[in-house]
Design a protein around this motif. Sequence first.
Motif, PDB file in Angstrom:
ATOM      1  N   MET A   1       0.849  -1.200   0.000  1.00  0.00           N
ATOM      2  CA  MET A   1       0.000   0.000   0.000  1.00  0.00           C
ATOM      3  C   MET A   1       0.880   1.244   0.000  1.00  0.00           C
ATOM      4  O   MET A   1       1.890   1.302   0.712  1.00  0.00           O
ATOM      5  CB  MET A   1      -0.935   0.012   1.211  1.00  0.00           C
ATOM      6  N   VAL A   2       0.491   2.224  -0.795  1.00  0.00           N
ATOM      7  CA  VAL A   2       1.180   3.499  -0.872  1.00  0.00           C
ATOM      8  C   VAL A   2       0.120   4.567  -1.109  1.00  0.00           C
ATOM      9  O   VAL A   2      -1.007   4.259  -1.516  1.00  0.00           O
ATOM     10  CB  VAL A   2       2.234   3.483  -2.014  1.00  0.00           C
ATOM     11  N   ILE A   3       0.447   5.811  -0.823  1.00  0.00           N
ATOM     12  CA  ILE A   3      -0.471   6.915  -1.101  1.00  0.00           C
ATOM     13  C   ILE A   3       0.016   7.663  -2.334  1.00  0.00           C
ATOM     14  O   ILE A   3       1.165   8.109  -2.380  1.00  0.00           O
ATOM     15  CB  ILE A   3      -0.559   7.874   0.099  1.00  0.00           C
ATOM     16  N   ASN A   4      -0.853   7.783  -3.321  1.00  0.00           N
ATOM     17  CA  ASN A   4      -0.595   8.666  -4.451  1.00  0.00           C
ATOM     18  C   ASN A   4      -1.085  10.065  -4.072  1.00  0.00           C
ATOM     19  O   ASN A   4      -2.285  10.304  -3.950  1.00  0.00           O
ATOM     20  CB  ASN A   4      -1.328   8.177  -5.705  1.00  0.00           C
ATOM     21  N   HIS A   5      -0.114  10.943  -3.859  1.00  0.00           N
ATOM     22  CA  HIS A   5      -0.446  12.320  -3.462  1.00  0.00           C
ATOM     23  C   HIS A   5      -0.318  13.212  -4.694  1.00  0.00           C
ATOM     24  O   HIS A   5       0.795  13.446  -5.182  1.00  0.00           O
ATOM     25  CB  HIS A   5       0.508  12.781  -2.355  1.00  0.00           C
ATOM     26  N   TYR A   6      -1.446  13.701  -5.183  1.00  0.00           N
ATOM     27  CA  TYR A   6      -1.450  14.558  -6.378  1.00  0.00           C
ATOM     28  C   TYR A   6      -1.238  15.997  -5.909  1.00  0.00           C
ATOM     29  O   TYR A   6      -2.123  16.843  -5.963  1.00  0.00           O
ATOM     30  CB  TYR A   6      -2.746  14.347  -7.150  1.00  0.00           C
ATOM     31  N   LYS A   7      -0.006  16.234  -5.476  1.00  0.00           N
ATOM     32  CA  LYS A   7       0.364  17.468  -4.790  1.00  0.00           C
ATOM     33  C   LYS A   7       0.607  18.616  -5.751  1.00  0.00           C
ATOM     34  O   LYS A   7       0.172  19.745  -5.519  1.00  0.00           O
ATOM     35  CB  LYS A   7       1.619  17.211  -3.950  1.00  0.00           C
ATOM     36  N   PHE A   8       1.300  18.350  -6.851  1.00  0.00           N
ATOM     37  CA  PHE A   8       1.672  19.401  -7.802  1.00  0.00           C
ATOM     38  C   PHE A   8       0.851  19.226  -9.079  1.00  0.00           C
ATOM     39  O   PHE A   8       1.286  18.587 -10.026  1.00  0.00           O
ATOM     40  CB  PHE A   8       3.168  19.330  -8.111  1.00  0.00           C
ATOM     41  N   GLN A   9      -0.344  19.795  -9.077  1.00  0.00           N
ATOM     42  CA  GLN A   9      -1.241  19.622 -10.213  1.00  0.00           C
ATOM     43  C   GLN A   9      -1.048  20.781 -11.199  1.00  0.00           C
ATOM     44  O   GLN A   9      -0.089  21.547 -11.109  1.00  0.00           O
ATOM     45  CB  GLN A   9      -2.682  19.534  -9.722  1.00  0.00           C
ATOM     46  N   VAL A  10      -1.957  20.889 -12.166  1.00  0.00           N
ATOM     47  CA  VAL A  10      -1.874  22.001 -13.108  1.00  0.00           C
ATOM     48  C   VAL A  10      -1.907  23.304 -12.314  1.00  0.00           C
ATOM     49  O   VAL A  10      -2.448  23.385 -11.205  1.00  0.00           O
ATOM     50  CB  VAL A  10      -3.027  21.955 -14.135  1.00  0.00           C
ATOM     51  N   TRP A  11      -1.302  24.350 -12.877  1.00  0.00           N
ATOM     52  CA  TRP A  11      -1.115  25.583 -12.119  1.00  0.00           C
ATOM     53  C   TRP A  11      -2.425  26.163 -11.621  1.00  0.00           C
ATOM     54  O   TRP A  11      -2.495  26.719 -10.516  1.00  0.00           O
ATOM     55  CB  TRP A  11      -0.369  26.607 -12.968  1.00  0.00           C
ATOM     56  N   GLU A  12      -3.484  26.028 -12.383  1.00  0.00           N
ATOM     57  CA  GLU A  12      -4.785  26.567 -11.995  1.00  0.00           C
ATOM     58  C   GLU A  12      -5.217  26.032 -10.632  1.00  0.00           C
ATOM     59  O   GLU A  12      -5.845  26.741  -9.841  1.00  0.00           O
ATOM     60  CB  GLU A  12      -5.829  26.201 -13.058  1.00  0.00           C
ATOM     61  N   VAL A  13      -4.874  24.784 -10.358  1.00  0.00           N
ATOM     62  CA  VAL A  13      -5.218  24.176  -9.079  1.00  0.00           C
ATOM     63  C   VAL A  13      -4.144  24.454  -8.040  1.00  0.00           C
ATOM     64  O   VAL A  13      -4.434  24.820  -6.899  1.00  0.00           O
ATOM     65  CB  VAL A  13      -5.415  22.647  -9.239  1.00  0.00           C
ATOM     66  N   PHE A  14      -2.890  24.287  -8.425  1.00  0.00           N
ATOM     67  CA  PHE A  14      -1.810  24.377  -7.454  1.00  0.00           C
ATOM     68  C   PHE A  14      -1.686  25.764  -6.831  1.00  0.00           C
ATOM     69  O   PHE A  14      -1.359  25.904  -5.648  1.00  0.00           O
ATOM     70  CB  PHE A  14      -0.482  23.991  -8.104  1.00  0.00           C
ATOM     71  N   LYS A  15      -1.956  26.813  -7.605  1.00  0.00           N
ATOM     72  CA  LYS A  15      -1.754  28.178  -7.092  1.00  0.00           C
ATOM     73  C   LYS A  15      -2.627  28.474  -5.883  1.00  0.00           C
ATOM     74  O   LYS A  15      -2.318  29.381  -5.100  1.00  0.00           O
ATOM     75  CB  LYS A  15      -2.014  29.204  -8.189  1.00  0.00           C
ATOM     76  N   GLU A  16      -3.705  27.701  -5.689  1.00  0.00           N
ATOM     77  CA  GLU A  16      -4.566  27.919  -4.537  1.00  0.00           C
ATOM     78  C   GLU A  16      -3.855  27.590  -3.230  1.00  0.00           C
ATOM     79  O   GLU A  16      -4.268  28.028  -2.160  1.00  0.00           O
ATOM     80  CB  GLU A  16      -5.839  27.089  -4.667  1.00  0.00           C
ATOM     81  N   LYS A  17      -2.773  26.806  -3.303  1.00  0.00           N
ATOM     82  CA  LYS A  17      -2.021  26.476  -2.099  1.00  0.00           C
ATOM     83  C   LYS A  17      -1.343  27.699  -1.496  1.00  0.00           C
ATOM     84  O   LYS A  17      -0.934  27.678  -0.334  1.00  0.00           O
ATOM     85  CB  LYS A  17      -0.976  25.400  -2.401  1.00  0.00           C
ATOM     86  N   PHE A  18      -1.199  28.757  -2.277  1.00  0.00           N
ATOM     87  CA  PHE A  18      -0.562  29.962  -1.750  1.00  0.00           C
ATOM     88  C   PHE A  18      -1.473  30.678  -0.761  1.00  0.00           C
ATOM     89  O   PHE A  18      -1.015  31.470   0.050  1.00  0.00           O
ATOM     90  CB  PHE A  18      -0.174  30.912  -2.884  1.00  0.00           C
ATOM     91  N   TYR A  19      -2.772  30.402  -0.839  1.00  0.00           N
ATOM     92  CA  TYR A  19      -3.677  30.995   0.138  1.00  0.00           C
ATOM     93  C   TYR A  19      -3.437  30.311   1.481  1.00  0.00           C
ATOM     94  O   TYR A  19      -2.864  29.223   1.547  1.00  0.00           O
ATOM     95  CB  TYR A  19      -5.138  30.810  -0.303  1.00  0.00           C
TER      96      TYR A  19
END
Length: 549
Positions: free
Chosen positions: A454-472
Amino acid sequence: MKDRRNRCPLFVISRCALALLFLSGFTFSTHRLFFTERYHPNLVASWITSTTEAISTDSTAARGISIGETVLFPDQVMILLKYPPSSPLLTQHEIDCVYSSPNSSRRSSPLSIGGAYLDHQVVRCKLPPRGMIASVSLNPHELLPSGPTHDWKSLAYEAMIDRDNTTVVFVKGLNLRPGKPSNASKFRCVYGSDFSNPKLLLRSEVVSIAQEIVRCKTPSSLLNVSLKNDNSSPIKVSIKINGKGILDSIARPDFQASPDPPVSIQHRVCACTMVRNQARFLQEWIMYHARIGVDRWLIYDNNSDDDIENIIESLVNQNYKITRHLWPWIKTQEAGFAHCALRAQDSCEWVAFIDVDEFLYLPSGVHLETLIRNQTSRPEVAELRISCHNFGPSGLKKIPPEGVMVGYKCRLGLPERHKSIVRPEKLNPSLINMVHHFDLKDGFKYVNVDRNLMVINHYKFQVWEVFKEKFYRRVATYVSDWQDEENVGSKDRAPGLGTRAVEPVDWTSRFCEVNDSGLRNWVLKRFSDPNTGLLPWQKLEERVLGKAL
């Protein structure tokens, strides 16, 4: 466990019940417990409500809606509107934020209107200008008087009476070390409705204190209260620092909603998460994990305004067991997960604490419940730690319509950190956690699960439109917001990205060292409609969007 069947929640304590306490002569500290209905904290100046704004007898406020509490956050103000039980919640179009001073007032639309939180509704407004007081108006001539105002930097904000009858209090402002217990003897718990007068308080011992969580010995007099009077002042709990003052509090302790008499565990595997504007992931996340063995979801909504209610309703209508808990407190993920663990301990044998962009992947194809059983054959095992693989944009520029598991297939080579599946009843009473894992009771251990199982697939770095929300503003207490010039080299940040939401020219090709299509292929094989090729979360999204339109 003491019998709770005849108890009422501790939102209120009637004068009759308190009279019984006084007649019994019970004291828990050097002060006898006295309560009065004369104390009604009000920080509103006399100028806040003019004659033209007086509340009419047929107004919304006259029907029982009022401002309960106000909390000043660093970037906004939260106003809790108090509702009578039968009153419908107001919509964003029915409420204005109002900022008043002796000489002027101004209005603006709310930043957001939340759902029901206990017997309140959350209204978020911009911070008031210096010298002005924030309130809300329900129509142009109906300004509600402001309630007590508290600073988020120093506040007891949630409380729950655990099944061992201790009170767990969630606080801001103690500035304790992360991940370490602190000296409980330096603190006391206080109960009452007026913290400004020591004679009106009941005090008790602190059992444990760590991070932002305090466990108190609940006075037996409060546990035995069985009468209710909705007109009484609410009983709150707070923390006193020896040699210093008492923290402000809006924390009203209530009993953990455990069955009485106790029943057997209802769910083998549950999942708990905290979300803010991540409804786009929920269908895929819940449908996939239901297929591999999760049967209950506890979702802590941290001020979302992205139609999460309709998404959850659609899933519930398809018989997914989901509970949405409004959690309006900023940067409190560790506290929220501890709160979730307390709620889960009577209904869930195991709880996975993962984010909604993290997916448990079992390469061998074994069912999740079977894997947990195999990994926990020894009775002292109370936590499974699972490695995380971080996936990158995988060459994409737009959000993949088929979802993250199929859309993203390129990741970093080495795993980073881990997330956990735990037995909530075996957690250390301090509830210390660092999001990724909890401390366990003495005598219990964790197991590192082999990545081939078992492992976790972490989709951490997605397309910029989604990823930029992490800056909030980020939800974890001990993690810096990405726009802050603090810990710039931390692994919590994207390497080399800096502190501004500016898309790098090579973003689509970053974080790609290994092509990994294992979970992608499994999902396409098990979930695709043989006629249309659509995945079930694509179909649900179409139905939800159609309903909204």
